[in-house]
Design an enzyme around this catalytic site. Structure first.
Site, mmCIF file in Angstrom:
data_model
loop_
_atom_site.group_PDB
_atom_site.id
_atom_site.type_symbol
_atom_site.label_atom_id
_atom_site.label_comp_id
_atom_site.label_asym_id
_atom_site.label_seq_id
_atom_site.Cartn_x
_atom_site.Cartn_y
_atom_site.Cartn_z
ATOM 1 N N ASP A 184 -1.894 6.953 6.198
ATOM 2 C CA ASP A 184 -1.894 5.488 6.120
ATOM 3 C C ASP A 184 -2.887 4.930 8.215
ATOM 4 O O ASP A 184 -2.795 5.557 8.307
ATOM 5 C CB ASP A 184 -0.380 4.695 7.200
ATOM 6 C CG ASP A 184 0.258 3.373 6.856
ATOM 7 O OD1 ASP A 184 -1.167 2.481 6.103
ATOM 8 O OD2 ASP A 184 0.720 2.700 6.849
ATOM 9 N N ARG A 199 6.891 -8.364 2.302
ATOM 10 C CA ARG A 199 8.069 -7.842 2.964
ATOM 11 C C ARG A 199 8.385 -9.132 3.547
ATOM 12 O O ARG A 199 9.705 -9.187 4.147
ATOM 13 C CB ARG A 199 7.111 -7.106 4.176
ATOM 14 C CG ARG A 199 7.609 -6.989 5.530
ATOM 15 C CD ARG A 199 7.577 -5.895 6.432
ATOM 16 N NE ARG A 199 6.556 -4.428 5.525
ATOM 17 C CZ ARG A 199 5.463 -3.707 5.734
ATOM 18 N NH1 ARG A 199 4.452 -4.294 7.054
ATOM 19 N NH2 ARG A 199 5.416 -2.734 5.264
ATOM 20 N N LYS A 227 0.700 -1.124 0.196
ATOM 21 C CA LYS A 227 -0.044 -0.068 0.008
ATOM 22 C C LYS A 227 1.304 1.465 -0.044
ATOM 23 O O LYS A 227 0.775 1.843 -1.062
ATOM 24 C CB LYS A 227 -0.561 -0.218 1.237
ATOM 25 C CG LYS A 227 -1.636 -1.488 1.231
ATOM 26 C CD LYS A 227 -2.644 -0.829 2.508
ATOM 27 C CE LYS A 227 -2.488 -1.097 4.028
ATOM 28 N NZ LYS A 227 -1.733 -2.484 4.111
ATOM 29 N N THR A 228 1.880 1.268 0.704
ATOM 30 C CA THR A 228 2.825 2.815 0.761
ATOM 31 C C THR A 228 3.185 2.160 -0.443
ATOM 32 O O THR A 228 3.354 3.802 -0.845
ATOM 33 C CB THR A 228 3.881 2.503 1.657
ATOM 34 O OG1 THR A 228 3.315 2.819 3.874
ATOM 35 C CG2 THR A 228 4.705 3.244 1.975
ATOM 36 N N THR A 287 -5.737 -1.283 6.922
ATOM 37 C CA THR A 287 -5.827 -2.732 6.998
ATOM 38 C C THR A 287 -7.203 -2.920 7.823
ATOM 39 O O THR A 287 -7.144 -4.400 7.448
ATOM 40 C CB THR A 287 -4.213 -3.513 8.410
ATOM 41 O OG1 THR A 287 -5.084 -2.405 9.446
ATOM 42 C CG2 THR A 287 -3.483 -2.726 7.456
#
Length: 356
Positions: A121, A229, A76-77, A170
């Site tokens: 965020d 990640r 997302k970032t 989220t």
């Protein structure tokens, strides 16, 4: 390659946790793709977002507000930064928990440049007064600043330059409908498949100058829980093992041996995941058992078991949540190499008539 930040300390301490720690954040800055063409995975989201951005550039207009939802670590970032790069605009990054008052948001919005991208965020954790101010800012590019208190308070309208808000969450279900409806484009980030994660591992290995074989990349991808990640974090730990214990090249054998040292099994479960399953199977016969009791059995907080371990176990079909409590599935017994008791009915927590 594709990640974002959250603040769960319990998840951040795990090798297979999807929360970015300081090391992750430093490495991610070098590994993040710079445009949609480099971004791996999320094919539908990339295609739809590409249309949105190309159309906005063709009109010479600011892109619509974008809402990205999905689990931590899926990109997302990264996508927010790509949106800014594709639009040739600067980006401002903040988070919902950092905006506790409407004045905090007003200060940020009033300093934006025309066309700038504001990445917010964990937008669902923003305070309610700031949230209500954001409605008007997104729709009318205007905010009302309150000056004074009590009967003498005055609302001064403040015009804002057109900007693009990229919200990330989220937990999309916690967003109020009025806020969700103001986004022109919404997308849900899905977990990655093994083939996509292999591409992520190969790309990251090349950028980190790590020699890796196809089988080694596949081994890492298979234990990465569908999250880029985690794939990159495991790659770095396998790289360390390969440099110390071998010739520096990551093979299947080296990857498997390295991840065995870090207690990440072939399915991506770590010590906490296996402890939860072992307690459920060995101490409670597969369940049902209450969450608090299960947490005490593994020596962890209730929230840690519920928010850190359970989501992946449920997604993998190893554990089920029922009104009566947590129960193990047949796959859980098989994964740990245990034989279910005769009274077990395959993980639904129920027995036959008269306990047969």
């Amino acid at each position: 390659m594709n990640w974002d930040e959250t603040t769960d300390p319990a998840a951040a301490e795990r090798l297979v946790g999807s929360v970015a720690d300081r090391e992750d954040q430093a490495v991610e800055a070098a590994l993040r793709p710079k445009d949609l063409g480099e971004f791996i995975g999320q094919e539908k989201v990339r295609e739809q977002l590409d249309l949105v951005l190309r159309a906005a550039r063709a009109r010479g207009a600011t892109a619509d507000h974008v809402l990205l939802s999905g689990a931590p670590g899926l990109g997302k970032t990264t996508l927010s930064m790509i949106i800014a790069a594709e639009m040739g605009a600067p980006i401002r990054i903040t988070s919902g928990p950092a905006i506790q008052h409407a004045g905090d948001l007003a200060a940020i919005l009033s300093s934006l440049q025309e066309g700038e991208v504001l990445f917010l965020d964990e937008i669902h954790r923003m305070s309610r007064p700031a949230e209500e101010m954001l409605y008007m800012a997104m729709e009318d590019f205007r905010v009302d600043v309150i000056v004074g208190k009590g009967p003498g308070a005055t609302a001064i309208p403040l015009e804002l330059p057109p900007f693009t808000l990229v919200g990330a969450t989220t937990r999309a279900g916690l967003l109020p409908p009025p806020l969700r409806d103001r986004f022109g484009f919404t997308a849900h980030m899905e977990f990655y498949g093994p083939a996509e994660l292999e591409r992520v591992v190969h790309r990251s290995a090349a950028l980190l100058d790590v020699g890796i074989e196809t089988e080694g990349a596949a081994e890492i991808a298979g234990r990465s829980r569908g999250t880029p990640r985690i794939a990159n974090r495991l790659l770095r730990r396998v790289r360390d093992y390969a440099q110390v214990k071998a010739d520096g090249v990551v093979t299947r054998e080296i990857a498997a041996a390295a991840l065995a040292v870090y207690e990440v099994d072939a399915r991506g479960l770590d010590r906490l995941d296996r402890a939860v399953l072992q307690a459920l199977l060995k101490l409670f016969g597969g369940g049902p058992v209450g969450l608090s009791t299960l947490a005490v059995a593994v020596g962890e907080e209730r929230e840690t078991v519920e928010e850190v371990a359970e989501p992946f176990l449920v997604r993998e079909g190893l554990l089920a949540r029922t009104p009566r409590g947590r129960v193990a599935t047949p796959a859980a017994w098989e994964h740990l190499g245990l034989t279910p008791p005769r009274s077990s009915t395959g993980g639904n927590g129920q027995q036959g008539l008269f306990g047969a």
